[in-house]
Design a protein around this motif. Structure first.
Motif, PDB file in Angstrom:
ATOM      1  N   GLU A 173      71.767 -17.572 -13.462  1.00  0.00           N
ATOM      2  CA  GLU A 173      71.391 -18.638 -12.528  1.00  0.00           C
ATOM      3  C   GLU A 173      70.693 -18.056 -11.301  1.00  0.00           C
ATOM      4  N   TRP A 174      71.250 -16.963 -10.762  1.00  0.00           N
ATOM      5  CA  TRP A 174      70.618 -16.311  -9.598  1.00  0.00           C
ATOM      6  C   TRP A 174      69.200 -15.895  -9.950  1.00  0.00           C
ATOM      7  N   PHE A 175      69.025 -15.272 -11.111  1.00  0.00           N
ATOM      8  CA  PHE A 175      67.702 -14.805 -11.496  1.00  0.00           C
ATOM      9  C   PHE A 175      66.722 -15.964 -11.581  1.00  0.00           C
ATOM     10  N   ARG A 176      67.132 -17.031 -12.252  1.00  0.00           N
ATOM     11  CA  ARG A 176      66.235 -18.191 -12.394  1.00  0.00           C
ATOM     12  C   ARG A 176      65.842 -18.771 -11.043  1.00  0.00           C
ATOM     13  N   GLU A 177      66.822 -18.864 -10.123  1.00  0.00           N
ATOM     14  CA  GLU A 177      66.538 -19.440  -8.807  1.00  0.00           C
ATOM     15  C   GLU A 177      65.674 -18.524  -7.943  1.00  0.00           C
ATOM     16  N   GLU A 178      65.930 -17.227  -7.986  1.00  0.00           N
ATOM     17  CA  GLU A 178      65.231 -16.279  -7.118  1.00  0.00           C
ATOM     18  C   GLU A 178      63.937 -15.736  -7.702  1.00  0.00           C
ATOM     19  N   LYS A 179      63.909 -15.520  -9.002  1.00  0.00           N
ATOM     20  CA  LYS A 179      62.768 -14.846  -9.630  1.00  0.00           C
ATOM     21  C   LYS A 179      61.980 -15.728 -10.590  1.00  0.00           C
TER      22      LYS A 179
END
Length: 79
Positions: A27-33
């Motif tokens: 989820e962090w990756f999708r939101e940030e990157k």
């Protein structure tokens, strides 16, 4: 332990390269990157299976994150 390995292996066969990671990390990756780069998408499943990987790609292509995101995911999941 074996169940976790099976779960990771079956997830690595998914069409979603982020499926090999803990849900919070994905989820962090999708939101940030956003979407993974080609080098990330090609290496994550192999790293998750414990293979040795040598990634060659231009500067700024995401090689460092490709190498370390699995370690971060394991820390988050307590492995």
């Amino acid at each position: 332990m074996r169940e976790g390995l099976r779960r990771r292996y079956s997830a690595s066969m998914s069409s979603d390269p982020l499926a090999v990671f803990h849900p919070l990390v994905a989820e962090w990756f999708r939101e940030e990157k956003g979407e993974p780069t080609a080098v990330q998408a090609e290496t994550w499943a192999r790293v998750a299976r414990g293979e040795h990987v040598l990634a060659v790609a231009p500067t700024g292509s995401g090689k460092t994150l490709a190498a370390f995101l699995h370690a971060i995911s394991r820390l988050v999941s307590g492995e």
